[in-house]
Design an enzyme around this catalytic site. Structure first.
Site, PDB file in Angstrom:
ATOM      1  N   GLU A  72     -27.994  86.495  58.024  1.00  0.00           N
ATOM      2  CA  GLU A  72     -27.802  85.624  56.866  1.00  0.00           C
ATOM      3  C   GLU A  72     -26.469  84.865  56.963  1.00  0.00           C
ATOM      4  O   GLU A  72     -26.396  83.676  56.628  1.00  0.00           O
ATOM      5  CB  GLU A  72     -27.891  86.453  55.566  1.00  0.00           C
ATOM      6  CG  GLU A  72     -27.601  85.710  54.279  1.00  0.00           C
ATOM      7  CD  GLU A  72     -28.526  84.515  54.011  1.00  0.00           C
ATOM      8  OE1 GLU A  72     -29.522  84.334  54.725  1.00  0.00           O
ATOM      9  OE2 GLU A  72     -28.199  83.746  53.099  1.00  0.00           O
ATOM     10  N   TRP A  99     -38.436  63.109  50.892  1.00  0.00           N
ATOM     11  CA  TRP A  99     -37.938  63.846  52.048  1.00  0.00           C
ATOM     12  C   TRP A  99     -38.949  63.571  53.143  1.00  0.00           C
ATOM     13  O   TRP A  99     -40.088  64.036  53.075  1.00  0.00           O
ATOM     14  CB  TRP A  99     -37.863  65.330  51.695  1.00  0.00           C
ATOM     15  CG  TRP A  99     -37.149  66.180  52.686  1.00  0.00           C
ATOM     16  CD1 TRP A  99     -35.787  66.336  52.802  1.00  0.00           C
ATOM     17  CD2 TRP A  99     -37.730  67.021  53.683  1.00  0.00           C
ATOM     18  NE1 TRP A  99     -35.508  67.218  53.817  1.00  0.00           N
ATOM     19  CE2 TRP A  99     -36.675  67.652  54.376  1.00  0.00           C
ATOM     20  CE3 TRP A  99     -39.037  67.306  54.078  1.00  0.00           C
ATOM     21  CZ2 TRP A  99     -36.881  68.540  55.419  1.00  0.00           C
ATOM     22  CZ3 TRP A  99     -39.245  68.194  55.117  1.00  0.00           C
ATOM     23  CH2 TRP A  99     -38.168  68.806  55.772  1.00  0.00           C
ATOM     24  N   LYS A 127     -26.095  80.824  56.904  1.00  0.00           N
ATOM     25  CA  LYS A 127     -25.239  80.100  55.944  1.00  0.00           C
ATOM     26  C   LYS A 127     -24.322  79.140  56.669  1.00  0.00           C
ATOM     27  O   LYS A 127     -24.202  77.975  56.304  1.00  0.00           O
ATOM     28  CB  LYS A 127     -24.368  81.074  55.161  1.00  0.00           C
ATOM     29  CG  LYS A 127     -24.696  81.657  53.839  1.00  0.00           C
ATOM     30  CD  LYS A 127     -25.475  80.971  52.818  1.00  0.00           C
ATOM     31  CE  LYS A 127     -26.819  80.464  53.173  1.00  0.00           C
ATOM     32  NZ  LYS A 127     -27.977  81.084  52.649  1.00  0.00           N
ATOM     33  N   LYS A 131     -34.184  71.942  49.368  1.00  0.00           N
ATOM     34  CA  LYS A 131     -34.025  73.207  48.655  1.00  0.00           C
ATOM     35  C   LYS A 131     -35.324  73.990  48.654  1.00  0.00           C
ATOM     36  O   LYS A 131     -35.344  75.187  48.869  1.00  0.00           O
ATOM     37  CB  LYS A 131     -33.557  72.931  47.225  1.00  0.00           C
ATOM     38  CG  LYS A 131     -33.384  74.180  46.371  1.00  0.00           C
ATOM     39  CD  LYS A 131     -32.265  75.048  46.906  1.00  0.00           C
ATOM     40  CE  LYS A 131     -32.072  76.309  46.113  1.00  0.00           C
ATOM     41  NZ  LYS A 131     -31.260  77.276  46.896  1.00  0.00           N
ATOM     42  N   CYS A 159     -39.608  66.370  48.345  1.00  0.00           N
ATOM     43  CA  CYS A 159     -39.805  65.251  47.434  1.00  0.00           C
ATOM     44  C   CYS A 159     -39.819  65.737  45.989  1.00  0.00           C
ATOM     45  O   CYS A 159     -40.213  66.871  45.713  1.00  0.00           O
ATOM     46  CB  CYS A 159     -41.154  64.590  47.694  1.00  0.00           C
ATOM     47  SG  CYS A 159     -41.454  64.186  49.395  1.00  0.00           S
ATOM     48  N   ARG A 175     -33.019  69.177  45.578  1.00  0.00           N
ATOM     49  CA  ARG A 175     -34.160  69.601  46.408  1.00  0.00           C
ATOM     50  C   ARG A 175     -34.082  69.031  47.818  1.00  0.00           C
ATOM     51  O   ARG A 175     -34.771  69.504  48.704  1.00  0.00           O
ATOM     52  CB  ARG A 175     -35.472  69.120  45.758  1.00  0.00           C
ATOM     53  CG  ARG A 175     -35.721  69.725  44.410  1.00  0.00           C
ATOM     54  CD  ARG A 175     -36.728  68.907  43.639  1.00  0.00           C
ATOM     55  NE  ARG A 175     -38.071  69.047  44.167  1.00  0.00           N
ATOM     56  CZ  ARG A 175     -38.977  69.884  43.711  1.00  0.00           C
ATOM     57  NH1 ARG A 175     -38.678  70.662  42.706  1.00  0.00           N
ATOM     58  NH2 ARG A 175     -40.177  69.937  44.227  1.00  0.00           N
ATOM     59  N   ASN A 181     -45.857  63.715  46.346  1.00  0.00           N
ATOM     60  CA  ASN A 181     -45.131  64.810  46.985  1.00  0.00           C
ATOM     61  C   ASN A 181     -46.180  65.644  47.704  1.00  0.00           C
ATOM     62  O   ASN A 181     -47.182  66.004  47.100  1.00  0.00           O
ATOM     63  CB  ASN A 181     -44.423  65.618  45.873  1.00  0.00           C
ATOM     64  CG  ASN A 181     -43.792  66.886  46.378  1.00  0.00           C
ATOM     65  OD1 ASN A 181     -43.687  67.100  47.579  1.00  0.00           O
ATOM     66  ND2 ASN A 181     -43.369  67.728  45.454  1.00  0.00           N
ATOM     67  N   GLY A 182     -45.963  65.932  48.991  1.00  0.00           N
ATOM     68  CA  GLY A 182     -46.930  66.746  49.732  1.00  0.00           C
ATOM     69  C   GLY A 182     -47.325  66.062  51.028  1.00  0.00           C
ATOM     70  O   GLY A 182     -46.692  65.098  51.459  1.00  0.00           O
ATOM     71  N   HIS A 228     -27.011  92.111  76.301  1.00  0.00           N
ATOM     72  CA  HIS A 228     -28.258  91.903  77.035  1.00  0.00           C
ATOM     73  C   HIS A 228     -28.523  90.419  77.292  1.00  0.00           C
ATOM     74  O   HIS A 228     -29.666  90.025  77.510  1.00  0.00           O
ATOM     75  CB  HIS A 228     -29.423  92.552  76.285  1.00  0.00           C
ATOM     76  CG  HIS A 228     -29.278  94.045  76.193  1.00  0.00           C
ATOM     77  ND1 HIS A 228     -29.441  94.870  77.285  1.00  0.00           N
ATOM     78  CD2 HIS A 228     -28.927  94.849  75.161  1.00  0.00           C
ATOM     79  CE1 HIS A 228     -29.220  96.124  76.915  1.00  0.00           C
ATOM     80  NE2 HIS A 228     -28.902  96.134  75.627  1.00  0.00           N
ATOM     81  N   GLU A 282     -26.244  76.103  58.323  1.00  0.00           N
ATOM     82  CA  GLU A 282     -26.893  75.101  57.479  1.00  0.00           C
ATOM     83  C   GLU A 282     -25.905  74.219  56.727  1.00  0.00           C
ATOM     84  O   GLU A 282     -26.213  73.066  56.455  1.00  0.00           O
ATOM     85  CB  GLU A 282     -27.941  75.717  56.539  1.00  0.00           C
ATOM     86  CG  GLU A 282     -27.411  76.555  55.399  1.00  0.00           C
ATOM     87  CD  GLU A 282     -28.543  77.059  54.488  1.00  0.00           C
ATOM     88  OE1 GLU A 282     -28.373  78.116  53.895  1.00  0.00           O
ATOM     89  OE2 GLU A 282     -29.586  76.380  54.369  1.00  0.00           O
TER      90      GLU A 282
HETATM   91  O1  M6R Z   1     -37.470  79.227  47.923  1.00  0.00           O
HETATM   92  P1  M6R Z   1     -37.563  80.161  49.086  1.00  0.00           P
HETATM   93  O2  M6R Z   1     -36.729  81.376  48.921  1.00  0.00           O
HETATM   94  O3  M6R Z   1     -38.977  80.505  49.460  1.00  0.00           O
HETATM   95  O4  M6R Z   1     -36.970  79.350  50.309  1.00  0.00           O
HETATM   96  C1  M6R Z   1     -37.006  79.857  51.602  1.00  0.00           C
HETATM   97  C2  M6R Z   1     -36.041  79.134  52.502  1.00  0.00           C
HETATM   98  O5  M6R Z   1     -36.403  77.778  52.608  1.00  0.00           O
HETATM   99  C3  M6R Z   1     -34.603  79.222  51.984  1.00  0.00           C
HETATM  100  O6  M6R Z   1     -34.210  80.545  51.807  1.00  0.00           O
HETATM  101  C4  M6R Z   1     -33.625  78.539  52.962  1.00  0.00           C
HETATM  102  O7  M6R Z   1     -33.568  79.281  54.141  1.00  0.00           O
HETATM  103  C5  M6R Z   1     -32.251  78.401  52.307  1.00  0.00           C
HETATM  104  N1  M6R Z   1     -31.844  77.024  52.306  1.00  0.00           N
HETATM  105  C6  M6R Z   1     -31.193  79.130  52.995  1.00  0.00           C
HETATM  106  O8  M6R Z   1     -29.960  78.985  52.381  1.00  0.00           O
END
Ligand code: M6R
Length: 600
Positions: free
Chosen positions: A477, A73, A481, A595, A2, A27, A99-100, A500, A484
């Site tokens: 990683e 959100w 990517k 985000k 949010c 965000r 927000n929260g 395994h 997501e």
């Molecule tokens: O702001 P942060 O680095 O703490 O965020 C952690 C994760 O939410 C963030 O890296 C998330 O995995 C990304 N969207 C990945 O691309």
């Protein structure tokens, strides 16, 4: 997550609020709304979907110089118009954005709000109904707000309007980010500075459980019990061009392109007058004195932490554990005698990491935060901060921040190792500069990655990423990517681990991306590739120059073996980007994602 904006000033609030919300879109959100206050009282507009949908719902003729806005959100209650913020109390007097997460909202509802009909499924509505209740019981608005805050358990950033006072926005925060921005003829409220950079670059930091009264000509910060606090504004070191896409179709593409510059900026930011890499003496001391480092992070930052572990162990000789923040806080391992905690977080606001920070601070331990956002919650609440200098990262998928995290961790480990007299036989500054050029070479051949995405992923249901040693960390990683932003189910594995169990999933044509950048395990990973190819996999080998073989799909420039993640991740980012484009996915704002994840 949010986002909140608020405006109290001389101009038409509506457009400033909508523009501010657009700047918070990155965000992640699923509905949005604004409330404006003029001589006719408070009017609320809200809509499920994008800000563009909200814009259509807003009455163009409504003019008001004060208002609040929100991107939601969903946490409590599905994303729909009813659950979208702002929420209004039953009497219609108070309107609130939040927000929260309020953990005890059910208890509060039962204890105080029996008989008051709720219009939404949100935890937020309880807050606004409580303020209304306490004001009907005779408290002034600020007293009712304070009393309500004292009852809340959980995280909140709040902005409240009172229908009977067209001059004030009431603001408070606890664990969730919120800033007040100041101008000559107005004051504003924002979850992050980017939202209000359109009108000011002067911001005041707010602390948890402070109550803030925002008028157009005055900002008054008080503690929960009413003590006035003076705090000077700071200048946000951002400019509009940092947060605009320019000619790029997507922020993600812009941010991937910025990666060579980010590495060069890090070299500059961490070099002293003699041209040597350095970090603050107190951070160096804290690192050298620690008997074990505990890296705490989530998502991409966790993946960067896995590489940081190798750096601190190999360059500085300090043992390191890397933990997922959402697990660590609730299942803490036995700690060493002199631990130092390193929090890695692009945003510096991730609630899962923050809950660990709060716990380890209560236990009396020291913390270093590696973040992109100066003044972020994790940075403020830690003993030390190392900044990423990557510039704002807007795309939900983290790219340049990951590269920056690895580079900054390399600098910290290198400086610590040197200070401890470890034998380090290379010059990190030179090697980082070589890596920056190598990243540029990969970026310059985007067309190759576009073709790889087409050849391997256009109709794929799933995909695997394999590697050994640091290549395994990068494989994790790469898989994150891809999943997501393209929604292709993807997993990263240690090359030797597939056989395994997971190898059972390999079918004719299953894409397997293999990284070959580590001499010591090059033959082993190639053996693992043969195993999957024998079962029908469509293997795409990405090898480092000097280790390539015929049939490899991409050769990346040779860099120092410890720094290969900086380069090998880039083709994986680009392949994911093009795979998402081929599938017409919303690259910058993937579904269900935020985000900065400010709820646990
Ligand atoms: O702001 P942060 O680095 O703490 O965020 C952690 C994760 O939410 C963030 O890296 C998330 O995995 C990304 N969207 C990945 O691309």
């Amino acid at each position: 997550m949010c986002g909140i904006v608020g405006y109290n000033g001389a101009f038409d609030a509506k457009e400033i609020l909508l523009k501010g919300l657009e700047k918070l879109e990155y965000r992640g959100y699923d509905s949005a709304g604004i409330a404006v206050h003029n001589e006719e009282g408070v009017t609320v507009f809200k809509e499920k979907g994008r800000i563009a949908d909200l814009r259509k719902a807003v009455d163009e003729d409504v003019e008001a110089a004060i208002g609040i806005g929100h991107t939601r959100w969903a946490t409590h209650g599905v994303p729909n118009r009813l659950n979208a913020h702002p929420h209004t109390s039953a009497s219609g007097r108070f309107t609130l954005v939040h927000n929260g997460v309020i953990e005890n909202y059910h208890l509060l509802q039962k204890a105080y709000l029996k008989g008051i009909p709720m219009q939404s499924d949100t935890d937020t509505e309880v807050i606004v109904q409580l303020v209304d209740l306490f004001s009907r019981e005779g408290l002034s608005t600020v007293e009712a707000f304070r009393k309500t805050l004292s009852l809340l358990h959980g995280s909140y950033a709040l902005a409240l309007l009172d229908n009977e006072d067209s001059e004030t926005i009431y603001v408070a925060k606890n664990k969730s980010p919120l800033l007040v921005g100041v101008g000559e003829t107005f004051n504003v409220v924002a979850s992050d500075a980017m939202a209000m950079l359109q009108v000011t670059d002067q911001f005041i930091e707010l602390h948890d459980k402070e109550v803030v009264i925002v008028r157009k000509d005055r900002v008054q910060i008080t503690t929960l019990d009413g003590r006035v606090i003076e705090r000077a504004p700071y200048t946000a070191e951002l400019d509009m061009s940092d947060i605009e896409k320019g000619t790029y179709p997507h922020y993600m593409l812009k941010e991937m392109d910025e990666q060579p510059t980010v590495v060069r900026k890090i070299i500059q930011a961490y070099e002293n007058e003699a041209g040597e890499l350095t970090i603050d003496a107190d951070i160096e001391q804290a690192l050298t004195e620690a008997d074990r480092l505990y890296i705490i992070a989530a998502g991409t930052s966790y993946h960067a932490g896995l590489i940081g572990k190798q750096y601190f162990e190999k360059m500085a000789g300090i043992p390191v554990e890397v933990h997922i923040s959402s697990e660590f806080g609730y299942n803490m391992p036995l700690l060493s005698k002199k631990p130092l905690f390193i929090f890695i977080s692009q945003s510096g606001e991730t609630a899962d990491s923050r809950q660990v920070l709060v716990k380890i601070k209560e236990m009396g331990h020291k913390a270093l935060t590696v973040t992109n956002v100066q003044g972020s919650t994790l940075s403020r609440e830690s003993d030390y901060t190392l900044l990423l200098h990557a510039g704002p990262e807007i795309a939900v998928a983290s790219t340049k921040a990951y590269v920056a995290q690895i580079a900054v961790l390399a600098v910290a480990a290198y400086v610590t190792g040197k200070a401890a007299g470890k034998a380090i036989d290379f010059d990190l500054k030179t090697e980082l500069a070589i890596a920056a050029n190598a990243i540029q070479t990969v970026i310059d051949s985007k067309d190759v990655m576009e073709q790889i995405a087409e050849d391997y992923l256009k109709i794929a249901r799933n995909a695997f990423f394999i590697g050994r040693n640091v290549d395994f960390c990068v494989a994790l990683e790469g898989a994150l990517k891809l999943k997501e932003i393209s929604y292709i189910q993807a997993e990263g594995f240690a090359g030797g681990e597939l056989k395994h169990g997971t190898i059972a999933l390999i079918e004719d044509g299953t894409p397997v991306f293999a990284l070959v950048t580590q001499e010591a395990v090059a033959l082993n990973i190639r053996g693992n590739v043969k195993e999957v190819v024998a079962r029908g996999a469509n293997a795409c080998i990405i090898a480092m120059e000097g280790m390539e073989e015929e049939g490899d799909r991409l050769v990346i420039p040779n860099v120092h073996p410890l720094l290969t993640p900086l380069v090998s991740v880039v083709p994986l980012q680009l392949i994911s980007y093009y795979a998402a484009l081929h599938r017409r996915c919303d690259v910058d704002k993937p579904r269900n994602l935020a985000k900065s994840v400010t709820v646990e």
